[in-house]
Design a protein around this motif. Structure first.
Motif, PDB file in Angstrom:
ATOM      1  N   SER A  55       8.367 -28.183  49.321  1.00 35.17           N
ATOM      2  CA  SER A  55      10.081 -27.147  49.408  1.00 35.17           C
ATOM      3  C   SER A  55      10.944 -28.002  49.889  1.00 35.17           C
ATOM      4  CB  SER A  55       9.531 -26.317  50.563  1.00 35.17           C
ATOM      5  OG  SER A  55       8.678 -25.035  50.074  1.00 35.17           O
ATOM      6  N   SER A  56      12.141 -27.735  49.467  1.00 39.31           N
ATOM      7  CA  SER A  56      13.517 -28.267  49.646  1.00 39.31           C
ATOM      8  C   SER A  56      14.621 -26.867  49.749  1.00 39.31           C
ATOM      9  CB  SER A  56      13.619 -29.163  48.488  1.00 39.31           C
ATOM     10  OG  SER A  56      14.229 -28.859  47.535  1.00 39.31           O
ATOM     11  N   GLY A  57      15.183 -26.395  50.639  1.00 37.35           N
ATOM     12  CA  GLY A  57      15.806 -25.290  50.719  1.00 37.35           C
ATOM     13  C   GLY A  57      15.834 -24.027  49.790  1.00 37.35           C
TER      14      GLY A  57
END
Length: 144
Positions: A55-57
């Motif tokens: 997950s990123s942002g």
């Protein structure tokens, strides 16, 4: 090598896309003691095809585990590529998932996981029947 794989796991070679080289690599990864693998998820992690959250942002997605046995992962990759080229069911699945917005890499990740699940069940079944056959020359020991 083909005769050794046929003696150990004959149903593995009967499946579409699984050749003797891939079957041997997967059998080596499973080891001679398949009871150590508690589930198909542990076999998938051993082969490096278990999903890992990334997950990123704002986006949440999964990627394949970068750990595990690289030869087993390569064998699963060969199986998936062969099926994507020649198996009609896999082609339909690929088209359906791509139309749903998934990329080719994501679809290959799902197919590798499915192939690992299928191979694990075949290896477990073959190893159980192989250890139960007392007339098999490979399992007989000679006493001098």
């Amino acid at each position: 090598m083909t005769t050794a794989v046929k003696a150990t796991a004959p149903s593995l070679l009967a499946r579409f896309g699984i050749g003797p080289d891939s079957a041997a690599a997967l059998l080596i990864a499973a080891g001679d003691n398949p009871e150590r693998l508690g589930s198909e998820a542990s076999f998938a992690a051993l082969c490096g095809v278990s999903p890992v959250e990334q997950s990123s942002g704002k986006s949440r997605r999964r990627r394949l585990n970068r750990g595990g046995d690289r030869q087993a992962n390569a064998a699963l990759h060969r199986i998936v590529v062969t099926r994507m080229r020649q198996d009609e069911r896999t082609r339909i699945y690929l088209e359906r998932r791509t139309a749903g917005g998934k990329g080719k890499r994501e679809v290959m990740r799902c197919l590798k996981r499915y192939a690992a699940r299928e191979v694990y069940a075949l290896i477990r079944a073959d190893m159980v029947t192989c250890h139960q056959r007392p007339d098999d020359p490979a399992t007989l020991t000679t006493t001098a």
